[in-house]
Design an enzyme around this catalytic site. Sequence first.
Site, PDB file in Angstrom:
ATOM      1  CB  THR A  78     -33.689  37.102 -16.785  1.00  0.00           C
ATOM      2  OG1 THR A  78     -34.185  37.982 -17.546  1.00  0.00           O
ATOM      3  CG2 THR A  78     -33.131  35.993 -17.437  1.00  0.00           C
TER       4      THR A  78
ATOM      5  NE  ARG B 187     -38.748  33.961 -17.113  1.00  0.00           N
ATOM      6  CZ  ARG B 187     -38.330  35.141 -17.768  1.00  0.00           C
ATOM      7  NH1 ARG B 187     -37.872  36.367 -17.159  1.00  0.00           N
ATOM      8  NH2 ARG B 187     -38.024  35.196 -18.716  1.00  0.00           N
TER       9      ARG B 187
ATOM     10  CG  ASN C  48     -35.707  31.438 -18.812  1.00  0.00           C
ATOM     11  OD1 ASN C  48     -36.515  31.217 -19.808  1.00  0.00           O
ATOM     12  ND2 ASN C  48     -35.585  33.048 -18.344  1.00  0.00           N
TER      13      ASN C  48
ATOM     14  CG  HIS D 101     -39.093  35.014 -25.530  1.00  0.00           C
ATOM     15  ND1 HIS D 101     -37.930  36.371 -25.477  1.00  0.00           N
ATOM     16  CD2 HIS D 101     -39.549  35.561 -25.802  1.00  0.00           C
ATOM     17  CE1 HIS D 101     -37.924  37.351 -25.596  1.00  0.00           C
ATOM     18  NE2 HIS D 101     -39.073  37.561 -26.496  1.00  0.00           N
TER      19      HIS D 101
HETATM   20  P1  ATP Z   1     -35.967  35.887 -22.402  1.00  0.00           P
HETATM   21  O1  ATP Z   1     -35.787  37.798 -23.206  1.00  0.00           O
HETATM   22  O2  ATP Z   1     -35.895  35.187 -22.926  1.00  0.00           O
HETATM   23  O3  ATP Z   1     -37.944  36.935 -22.107  1.00  0.00           O
HETATM   24  P2  ATP Z   1     -35.042  37.737 -20.218  1.00  0.00           P
HETATM   25  O4  ATP Z   1     -35.608  38.823 -21.140  1.00  0.00           O
HETATM   26  O5  ATP Z   1     -35.643  37.334 -18.761  1.00  0.00           O
HETATM   27  O6  ATP Z   1     -35.957  36.179 -21.074  1.00  0.00           O
HETATM   28  P3  ATP Z   1     -32.258  37.889 -21.586  1.00  0.00           P
HETATM   29  O7  ATP Z   1     -31.635  39.027 -20.643  1.00  0.00           O
HETATM   30  O8  ATP Z   1     -33.101  38.282 -22.858  1.00  0.00           O
HETATM   31  O9  ATP Z   1     -33.752  37.556 -19.682  1.00  0.00           O
HETATM   32  O10 ATP Z   1     -31.296  36.999 -21.671  1.00  0.00           O
HETATM   33  C1  ATP Z   1     -32.141  35.669 -22.402  1.00  0.00           C
HETATM   34  C2  ATP Z   1     -32.580  34.104 -22.120  1.00  0.00           C
HETATM   35  O11 ATP Z   1     -30.583  34.009 -21.788  1.00  0.00           O
HETATM   36  C3  ATP Z   1     -32.740  34.051 -20.978  1.00  0.00           C
HETATM   37  O12 ATP Z   1     -34.329  33.983 -20.729  1.00  0.00           O
HETATM   38  C4  ATP Z   1     -32.050  32.883 -20.374  1.00  0.00           C
HETATM   39  O13 ATP Z   1     -32.953  31.645 -20.640  1.00  0.00           O
HETATM   40  C5  ATP Z   1     -30.704  33.193 -21.223  1.00  0.00           C
HETATM   41  N1  ATP Z   1     -29.901  33.711 -20.723  1.00  0.00           N
HETATM   42  C6  ATP Z   1     -30.134  34.311 -19.681  1.00  0.00           C
HETATM   43  N2  ATP Z   1     -28.787  34.276 -18.748  1.00  0.00           N
HETATM   44  C7  ATP Z   1     -28.110  33.805 -19.090  1.00  0.00           C
HETATM   45  C8  ATP Z   1     -26.724  33.074 -18.637  1.00  0.00           C
HETATM   46  N3  ATP Z   1     -25.826  33.792 -17.554  1.00  0.00           N
HETATM   47  N4  ATP Z   1     -25.996  32.047 -18.285  1.00  0.00           N
HETATM   48  C9  ATP Z   1     -27.094  31.430 -19.269  1.00  0.00           C
HETATM   49  N5  ATP Z   1     -28.225  31.731 -19.840  1.00  0.00           N
HETATM   50  C10 ATP Z   1     -28.639  32.849 -19.643  1.00  0.00           C
HETATM   51 MG    MG Z   2     -34.672  38.917 -23.740  1.00  0.00          MG
END
Ligand code: ATP
Ligand code: MG
Length: 194
Positions: A129, A140, A160, A163
Site C-alpha cells: 500500500t 507501486r 499509490n 486501488h
Molecule cells: P486500496 O484499498 O486503495 O487498494 P490498500 O488496500 O492497499 O489500498 P488501505 O489500507 O485500504 O490500502 O487504504 C486505503 C487507501 O488509503 C490507500 O490506498 C492509501 O491511498 C490511503 N492511505 C493508507 N494509509 C494511509 C496513511 N497513513 N496516510 C494517508 N493515506 C493513507
Molecule cells: Mg483497501
Amino acid sequence: MKHPKEEITYVMVKPDGVRKGLIGEVIKRFEQHDLKIVALEMFQPSHDQLNDHYPKDEAWITRLGEKTKSTYEKYGYDMLADFGTTDTSKIGPEIRKWLVEYMKSAPLVKIIVQGVHAVDIVRKLAGDTLPYRATVGTIRGDFSIDSPALANKEKRAVMNIIHCSETPEEAEHEIKHWFGKSPIYNYKRFGVDE
Ligand code: ATP
Ligand code: MG
C-alpha cells in the site's frame, strides 16, 4: 462452486496513475500475468459515489488512523501539532476525507480483472500500500515513492497509482457498486483458456 478461472477482482487506476500516463502500463502488467480484462471504462466519479466506495464502519476508519499514528511514532513527528489530537478514531475520519478528495481530483479508470487467484495476483502485482515500502518490480514500487511521512505532512492521502480489492467479498461489493448492471464480458484468451 465456481471454476478457479472465474475469480474476478476490482481495480481502479487512481488520479496519480492516470496523470502519470500509466493506464496502459497497469493493464499490460495484468495481461502479461495471464489475467483477463473483462470490463473497462474511464469515468469521473461523484463525491457521493466515492464516499460510498470506502467503508464507513468505525473499525476500518480507526485502522486508517492507527496506521497514521504508527508513522508519526516511527518518524518522531508531532501528531498533536498536525491533527490537534492523538485519538485514532478522530484522525481516521480526517484521512478518509483526504482519500475522497484525492480520488475526485482526476478521472479514474475502472477495471474488472479475471483469472485464477485474481484478487491475490493483482495485489501482488500492485505491491505494498505504501509505495516507499513496495518492492521494485511491483506497480507501486516502480512508479511511486510516496509515503505517509510526506502525505500526512501535506494533509493528503498516500498516492499509490491503483486501488485493488483486498478479498473476493470486497471485490464483489465494489464491482456491484461501480459497475452496477453494466456487462462483464466473456471471451477466450489464447494460451490461457485454450
Ligand atoms: P486500496 O484499498 O486503495 O487498494 P490498500 O488496500 O492497499 O489500498 P488501505 O489500507 O485500504 O490500502 O487504504 C486505503 C487507501 O488509503 C490507500 O490506498 C492509501 O491511498 C490511503 N492511505 C493508507 N494509509 C494511509 C496513511 N497513513 N496516510 C494517508 N493515506 C493513507
Ligand atoms: Mg483497501
